[in-house]
Design a protein around this motif. Structure first.
Motif, short mmCIF file in Angstrom:
data_model
loop_
_atom_site.label_atom_id
_atom_site.label_comp_id
_atom_site.label_asym_id
_atom_site.label_seq_id
_atom_site.Cartn_x
_atom_site.Cartn_y
_atom_site.Cartn_z
N GLY A 1 0.79 -1.22 0.00
CA GLY A 1 0.00 0.00 0.00
C GLY A 1 0.83 1.28 0.00
O GLY A 1 0.51 2.24 -0.72
N ASP A 2 1.90 1.32 0.79
CA ASP A 2 2.73 2.52 0.86
C ASP A 2 3.35 2.85 -0.49
O ASP A 2 3.36 4.00 -0.94
CB ASP A 2 3.83 2.35 1.91
N GLU A 3 3.88 1.82 -1.14
CA GLU A 3 4.55 2.03 -2.43
C GLU A 3 3.54 2.44 -3.51
O GLU A 3 3.84 3.29 -4.36
CB GLU A 3 5.28 0.76 -2.84
N LEU A 4 2.36 1.85 -3.47
CA LEU A 4 1.33 2.19 -4.46
C LEU A 4 0.84 3.62 -4.27
O LEU A 4 0.58 4.34 -5.24
CB LEU A 4 0.18 1.19 -4.38
N VAL B 1 -5.29 -4.62 -5.76
CA VAL B 1 -6.70 -4.57 -6.16
C VAL B 1 -7.38 -3.35 -5.54
O VAL B 1 -8.13 -2.62 -6.21
CB VAL B 1 -7.43 -5.87 -5.75
N GLY B 2 -7.11 -3.09 -4.26
CA GLY B 2 -7.69 -1.93 -3.60
C GLY B 2 -7.27 -0.62 -4.25
O GLY B 2 -8.09 0.28 -4.45
N ALA B 3 -5.98 -0.54 -4.61
CA ALA B 3 -5.47 0.68 -5.24
C ALA B 3 -6.08 0.89 -6.62
O ALA B 3 -6.35 2.02 -7.03
CB ALA B 3 -3.95 0.61 -5.32
N LEU B 4 -6.31 -0.20 -7.33
CA LEU B 4 -6.90 -0.10 -8.67
C LEU B 4 -8.38 0.25 -8.59
O LEU B 4 -8.87 1.07 -9.38
CB LEU B 4 -6.71 -1.43 -9.40
N ARG B 5 -9.09 -0.35 -7.66
CA ARG B 5 -10.52 -0.09 -7.55
C ARG B 5 -10.81 1.34 -7.10
O ARG B 5 -11.80 1.95 -7.52
CB ARG B 5 -11.17 -1.07 -6.57
N SER B 6 -9.95 1.88 -6.27
CA SER B 6 -10.15 3.24 -5.77
C SER B 6 -9.45 4.28 -6.64
O SER B 6 -9.49 5.48 -6.34
CB SER B 6 -9.64 3.35 -4.33
N HIS B 7 -8.78 3.81 -7.71
CA HIS B 7 -8.02 4.68 -8.61
C HIS B 7 -6.93 5.45 -7.87
O HIS B 7 -6.59 6.58 -8.23
CB HIS B 7 -8.95 5.64 -9.37
N LEU B 8 -6.39 4.78 -6.85
CA LEU B 8 -5.22 5.33 -6.17
C LEU B 8 -4.04 5.36 -7.14
O LEU B 8 -3.17 6.23 -7.06
CB LEU B 8 -4.88 4.46 -4.95
#
Length: 318
Positions: free
Chosen positions: A217-220, A244-251
């Motif tokens: 998460g930190d790196e993303l 997956v979380g970063a992609l779904r939230s458009h992080l």
């Protein structure tokens, strides 16, 4: 002294093993010293006398029956699926196929990046829907790419992206061996700096205890909403749930993935349905030139073994 005996284990596959055996004979290796096993029984029959063993995978119990074994050759770049510690304990040299897949993977990485820069994945969906909708494309020139793991594959990615006018950042333990195509060399402890600087972050490192879960998460978050992750290393290098979380939230902007924590990727994986993901089935290393490149490595390492020069073997891992 007799020439060493080289055995292609059945795990290589009968057709591939027979083809590589014939190629080695054509390259001058004595025909009676190269054996290709098609079945587990044939591997067992010849294992005790084998000085060298070529494997697809290596069940640990085989080593207990390999009385003369001095060298194991993997046909992949990664060796995380092999009993490396056991080979070290037994004093058996291990070599891999680094470099064989560098060109096709490098080209596929470039293809992934062009895909996102020109929005080709979205345009393909529009075509499937017979929908005419103009989109504005970008350019790779002037963008920054961070390459985590600058071995043979990472070096080729650096060369190709540099030719496109990108600013190339590279992460590698040995900075003295960083290729000239890398503009900004960094050691692993500067990973966060590289994530922050990168428009595209390419994972091309081996899977080790140090790299498992390297990208989370930190790196993303540092890669950011304009950043694209490209993984041609191993699925476990990136925390897939965090991705997956970063992609779904458009992080992050998107991801191009050739490797996954579980392969084949399960049909119910959320990655299949995300519009900002390109999924390919672990095929970036595929090339019609694999056999000839394998043969070069095998022939060179066989001759090194015959000369008693295991230290000088090409692509020696341990």
């Amino acid at each position: 002294m007799d020439e060493p005996t080289l055995l292609f284990a059945h795990t290589v596959g009968p057709d591939r093993g027979a083809d590589l055996r014939d190629r080695l004979v054509d390259a001058g290796i004595p025909a009676d010293r190269v054996l290709a096993a098609a079945t587990p029984a044939e591997t067992d029959e010849h294992l005790a006398d084998a000085d060298g063993l070529v494997v697809g995978r290596l069940p640990e119990d085989l080593l207990d029956r390999a009385d003369s074994l001095r060298w194991v050759q993997a046909l992949s770049s990664g060796v995380d699926y092999l009993p490396v510690d056991d080979l070290v304990d037994r004093g058996i040299a291990l070599t891999n196929a680094a470099g064989v897949h560098a060109e096709p993977i490098g080209e596929q990485v470039l293809g992934y990046m062009l895909n996102f820069e020109r929005d080709l994945h979205a345009l393909a969906r529009q075509q499937a829907d017979s929908r005419w909708e103009r989109r504005e494309g970008g350019e790779l020139r002037g963008k920054a790419v961070g390459i985590v793991g600058v071995g043979a594959i990472g070096t080729r990615v650096a060369e190709l992206t540099s030719a496109f006018g990108m600013d190339v950042w590279g992460v590698k333990r040995d900075l003295d061996s960083m290729p000239d195509a890398v503009d900004e060399p960094r050691s692993p402890d500067a990973l966060h700096e590289v994530c922050l600087a990168s428009d595209y972050l390419v994972l091309a490192c081996p899977l080790t205890d140090e790299t498992e879960g390297l990208i989370g998460g930190d790196e993303l978050r540092l890669l950011g909403e304009d950043g694209v992750l490209v993984n041609v290393a191993r699925g476990e290098v990136c925390d897939q749930e965090a991705l997956v979380g970063a992609l779904r939230s458009h992080l992050i902007r998107g991801a191009a993935l050739d490797v996954f924590e579980e392969e084949p990727l399960p049909a119910d994986s959320r990655l299949w349905d995300l519009s900002n993901v390109v999924v390919t089935p672990h095929m970036a290393g595929s090339t019609p030139h694999k056999a000839e490149r394998w043969t070069e490595i095998l022939a060179e390492n066989y001759r090194r073994l015959a000369e008693g020069d295991s230290e000088g073997m090409r692509n020696r891992v341990v």
